[in-house]
Design an enzyme around this catalytic site. Structure first.
Site, short mmCIF file in Angstrom:
data_model
loop_
_atom_site.label_atom_id
_atom_site.label_comp_id
_atom_site.label_asym_id
_atom_site.label_seq_id
_atom_site.Cartn_x
_atom_site.Cartn_y
_atom_site.Cartn_z
N GLY A 5 7.26 -9.14 1.95
CA GLY A 5 7.06 -7.84 1.35
C GLY A 5 6.28 -6.95 2.29
N GLN A 60 1.16 -0.05 5.09
CA GLN A 60 0.92 -1.04 6.15
C GLN A 60 1.47 -0.62 7.51
OE1 GLN A 60 2.35 -4.38 3.42
NE2 GLN A 60 0.87 -5.42 4.70
N CYS A 95 -1.40 -11.83 3.56
CA CYS A 95 -0.96 -10.46 3.75
C CYS A 95 -0.81 -10.19 5.24
CB CYS A 95 -2.01 -9.52 3.15
SG CYS A 95 -1.63 -7.78 3.39
N LEU A 96 0.23 -9.46 5.62
CA LEU A 96 0.46 -9.16 7.04
C LEU A 96 -0.66 -8.28 7.61
CD1 LEU A 96 4.30 -8.45 6.90
CD2 LEU A 96 3.18 -10.52 7.72
N HIS A 115 1.41 -7.51 -5.55
CA HIS A 115 0.69 -7.40 -4.27
C HIS A 115 1.04 -6.08 -3.56
CE1 HIS A 115 -0.80 -9.32 -0.37
NE2 HIS A 115 -0.14 -8.26 0.08
N GLU A 116 2.34 -5.75 -3.54
CA GLU A 116 2.78 -4.54 -2.83
C GLU A 116 2.37 -3.26 -3.57
OE1 GLU A 116 3.56 -5.02 0.11
OE2 GLU A 116 4.01 -7.17 -0.08
N HIS A 124 -1.05 -2.38 -2.71
CA HIS A 124 -1.16 -1.68 -1.42
C HIS A 124 -1.01 -0.17 -1.61
CE1 HIS A 124 -1.52 -4.56 1.80
NE2 HIS A 124 -0.52 -5.29 1.37
ZN ZN Z 1 -0.08 -7.23 1.85
#
Ligand code: ZN
Length: 177
Positions: A46, A51, A93-94, A135-136, A139
């Site tokens: 995701g 991000q 998370c990235l 989660h997204e 963000h």
């Molecule tokens: Zn994330």
């Protein structure tokens, strides 16, 4: 299509709220294509527009097994209408490098969003898919999964990250000598 740079904690852009999309045009489709390419390259399941430093309410998700054909789900202006149940599982998370922790999430959610053409979609999600959506959407609201942890755990991660950044900086300085 292009792979964009994924910004990392503690970049302040990760703490900003994203604005809703009002025009469903070619520019949006291009941005979504870039986000998908960036997510698959990472690799991740995701990615939210924050991000890559774009403060718009766009997320891309693909939770299909790796050997499956890519099943990309772009969600524009996603909103969680309802949530029930609770489940704890490990999340990463990235944008939060080298860290994973258990996070409590709703086990089932009802989601409202728009597709790439601007059509309203409403659906229910559970399991890993529901976790990734939560989660997204976090963000897009400037929230990270570490915000769900105890303040002690969060402080430990901040300390670890600070050390990591310091080492990176030293390495850069050495390379410049
Ligand atoms: Zn994330």
């Amino acid at each position: 299509m292009a792979i964009r740079e994924i910004i990392k904690y503690p970049d302040p852009l990760l703490r900003k709220k994203a604005s809703p999309i009002t025009e469903f045009n070619a520019e949006l489709k291009e941005l979504v294509a870039d986000m998908a390419e960036t997510m698959y390259a990472a690799p991740g399941v995701g990615l939210a527009a924050n991000q890559i430093g774009v403060l718009l309410q766009i997320v891309v998700i693909d939770v299909s097994p790796k050997d499956d054909k890519n099943k990309l789900i772009p969600l524009i202006n996603p909103e969680i209408l309802e949530g029930e149940g609770s489940v704890i599982d490990e999340e990463g998370c990235l944008s939060v490098v080298d860290y994973a922790a258990n996070v409590e999430r709703f086990s089932q959610i009802k989601v409202c969003a728009r597709d790439l053409e601007g059509r309203e979609i409403e659906f229910e999600a559970d399991g890993w898919f529901a976790r990734v959506i939560q989660h997204e959407v976090d963000h897009l609201n400037g929230k990270l999964f570490i915000d769900h942890l105890s303040s002690l755990k969060r402080a430990l991660y901040k300390k670890k990250r600070k050390k990591q950044l310091l080492i990176e900086e030293q390495e850069r300085a050495e390379n410049n000598d």
